[in-house]
Design an enzyme around this catalytic site. Structure first.
Site, PDB file in Angstrom:
ATOM      1  N   ASP A  45       0.841  -1.204   0.000  1.00 25.97           N
ATOM      2  CA  ASP A  45       0.000   0.000   0.000  1.00 25.97           C
ATOM      3  C   ASP A  45       0.877   1.255   0.000  1.00 25.97           C
ATOM      4  O   ASP A  45       0.361   2.378  -0.023  1.00 25.97           O
ATOM      5  CB  ASP A  45      -1.027  -0.014   1.138  1.00 25.97           C
ATOM      6  CG  ASP A  45      -0.407  -0.067   2.514  1.00 25.97           C
ATOM      7  OD1 ASP A  45       0.832  -0.120   2.624  1.00 25.97           O
ATOM      8  OD2 ASP A  45      -1.176  -0.067   3.508  1.00 25.97           O
ATOM      9  N   SER A  46       2.206   1.052  -0.031  1.00 27.70           N
ATOM     10  CA  SER A  46       3.121   2.167  -0.304  1.00 27.70           C
ATOM     11  C   SER A  46       2.781   2.798  -1.651  1.00 27.70           C
ATOM     12  O   SER A  46       3.236   3.909  -1.948  1.00 27.70           O
ATOM     13  CB  SER A  46       4.575   1.667  -0.314  1.00 27.70           C
ATOM     14  OG  SER A  46       4.705   0.524  -1.145  1.00 27.70           O
ATOM     15  N   ASP A  84      -0.912  -6.421   0.005  1.00 29.89           N
ATOM     16  CA  ASP A  84      -1.227  -5.705   1.238  1.00 29.89           C
ATOM     17  C   ASP A  84      -2.733  -5.556   1.412  1.00 29.89           C
ATOM     18  O   ASP A  84      -3.439  -5.223   0.454  1.00 29.89           O
ATOM     19  CB  ASP A  84      -0.636  -4.286   1.170  1.00 29.89           C
ATOM     20  CG  ASP A  84       0.535  -4.091   2.106  1.00 29.89           C
ATOM     21  OD1 ASP A  84       0.733  -4.915   3.026  1.00 29.89           O
ATOM     22  OD2 ASP A  84       1.263  -3.102   1.915  1.00 29.89           O
ATOM     23  N   LYS A 112      -0.948  -9.438   3.498  1.00 32.05           N
ATOM     24  CA  LYS A 112      -0.203  -8.853   4.610  1.00 32.05           C
ATOM     25  C   LYS A 112      -1.085  -7.877   5.375  1.00 32.05           C
ATOM     26  O   LYS A 112      -1.778  -7.057   4.769  1.00 32.05           O
ATOM     27  CB  LYS A 112       1.053  -8.140   4.103  1.00 32.05           C
ATOM     28  CG  LYS A 112       1.858  -7.480   5.229  1.00 32.05           C
ATOM     29  CD  LYS A 112       3.244  -7.100   4.794  1.00 32.05           C
ATOM     30  CE  LYS A 112       3.324  -5.813   4.020  1.00 32.05           C
ATOM     31  NZ  LYS A 112       2.810  -4.613   4.699  1.00 32.05           N
ATOM     32  N   GLU A 114      -1.234  -5.262   8.973  1.00 26.29           N
ATOM     33  CA  GLU A 114      -0.445  -4.552   9.974  1.00 26.29           C
ATOM     34  C   GLU A 114      -1.117  -4.639  11.339  1.00 26.29           C
ATOM     35  O   GLU A 114      -2.297  -4.295  11.469  1.00 26.29           O
ATOM     36  CB  GLU A 114      -0.320  -3.067   9.592  1.00 26.29           C
ATOM     37  CG  GLU A 114       0.375  -2.836   8.266  1.00 26.29           C
ATOM     38  CD  GLU A 114       0.497  -1.358   7.910  1.00 26.29           C
ATOM     39  OE1 GLU A 114       0.097  -0.495   8.729  1.00 26.29           O
ATOM     40  OE2 GLU A 114       1.000  -1.067   6.813  1.00 26.29           O
ATOM     41  N   GLU A 181       9.317  -3.367  10.552  1.00 28.08           N
ATOM     42  CA  GLU A 181       9.712  -2.130   9.865  1.00 28.08           C
ATOM     43  C   GLU A 181      10.220  -1.089  10.863  1.00 28.08           C
ATOM     44  O   GLU A 181       9.551  -0.796  11.867  1.00 28.08           O
ATOM     45  CB  GLU A 181       8.490  -1.588   9.096  1.00 28.08           C
ATOM     46  CG  GLU A 181       8.768  -0.286   8.362  1.00 28.08           C
ATOM     47  CD  GLU A 181       7.716   0.060   7.308  1.00 28.08           C
ATOM     48  OE1 GLU A 181       6.832  -0.789   7.019  1.00 28.08           O
ATOM     49  OE2 GLU A 181       7.788   1.176   6.769  1.00 28.08           O
TER      50      GLU A 181
HETATM   51  O1  KIV Z   1       3.495  -1.020   1.599  1.00 25.94           O
HETATM   52  C1  KIV Z   1       4.654  -1.428   1.542  1.00 25.94           C
HETATM   53  O2  KIV Z   1       5.369  -1.236   0.566  1.00 25.94           O
HETATM   54  C2  KIV Z   1       5.169  -2.160   2.695  1.00 25.94           C
HETATM   55  C3  KIV Z   1       6.634  -2.445   2.732  1.00 25.94           C
HETATM   56  C4  KIV Z   1       7.399  -1.211   2.896  1.00 25.94           C
HETATM   57  C5  KIV Z   1       6.984  -3.463   3.755  1.00 25.94           C
HETATM   58  O3  KIV Z   1       4.430  -2.516   3.559  1.00 25.94           O
END
Ligand code: KIV
Length: 264
Positions: A45-46, A84, A112, A114, A181
């Site tokens: 989600d970056s 994510d 993934k 959080e 992280e």
């Molecule tokens: O969203 C993302 O790119 C991430 C990584 C930086 C681990 O969660």
């Protein structure tokens, strides 16, 4: 490279072999990264920052991640593809199951999430229903407003102990991978040694089982600044394919991250 699975990454951990991961958002980069043997591709989600130009990851939706997961899936041959789950898409276990199913149908092999102890029931529910989970602790960007900024986490003893306990509990709940992280290297080492599952670090020092970076940072084209923990490999090699190979080689050799990329 043979097909990468969570079982293969587990074997690599057990044999002391370091693996590398990168974010990817489209088919062309996914194919290029896969060809260089990058073991894990994350549709992160970056993308909120590096693709969409936002200040944080909060505006990203499940539809956004699904679209980019479909693109990455078409380019990735062997790499493990992780998607994510974006902000507030797993606020309840029911919601997590509905939204994670969309990401799996789009082509993810794992999702993934959080968070720590509050996620245990969700991690178990997803795993039991056939959705593998990568957990994510430390500086979890979806909580940036709770943290009051993008700050290093786990710096005091109490926070560090809680993170270790959360990591163990997430593994027991069924998580097959863990991302940590922006935490002190010593804490990352403690967590990596405490867990049987592979631990992937970003800004977490050299002792994790794998490393992950945002692809735009590796290629030096991120909007804004390049974080301390990242490295611009394109500026060293002048060629995208060589840059990715050098990143992979340095992770495998344990020479990335070095002290200059590490928090104490
Ligand atoms: O969203 C993302 O790119 C991430 C990584 C930086 C681990 O969660």
């Amino acid at each position: 490279m043979a097909k990468i699975t969570a079982a293969k990454l587990l074997k690599m951990k057990q044999q002391g072999e370091k693996f590398s991961a990168l974010t990817a958002y489209d088919a062309s980069f996914a194919e290029a990264f896969d060809k260089q043997g990058i073991e894990v591709l994350l549709i992160g989600d970056s993308m909120g920052m590096v693709l969409q130009g936002h200040e944080d990851t909060l505006p990203v939706t499940v539809a956004d991640i699904c679209y980019h997961t479909r693109c990455v899936r078409r380019g990735a041959k062997d790499a493990l593809v992780i998607a994510d789950m974006p902000f507030m898409s797993y606020a309840t276990t029911e919601q997590a199951m509905t939204e994670a199913a969309k990401l799996m149908r789009a082509g993810a092999s794992m999702v993934k999430l959080e968070g720590g102890s509050w996620l245990l029931e969700t991690v178990t529910a997803l795993t039991e229903r056939g959705i593998p989970v990568c957990a994510h602790l430390g500086l979890t960007p979806q909580s940036v407003h709770v943290f009051g900024g993008f700050k290093i986490q786990g710096r005091n003893q109490q926070a560090a102990d809680k993170m270790v306990n959360d990591a163990i509990a997430l593994e027991q709940a069924g998580a097959q991978l863990l991302v940590i992280e922006c935490i002190p290297a010593e804490l990352a080492k403690r967590i990596t040694e405490a867990l049987s599952i592979p631990v992937i670090g970003i800004g977490a020092g050299k002792d994790t089982d794998g490393q992950i970076l945002v692809m735009h940072d590796v290629l030096g084209i991120s909007t804004g600044y390049i974080p301390k923990f990242s490295k611009n490999y394109l500026s060293i090699t002048g060629d995208i394919h060589k840059a990715i190979k050098l990143y992979k080689d340095e992770v495998a050799a344990g020479t990335f991250p070095s002290d200059e990329h590490t928090f104490n």
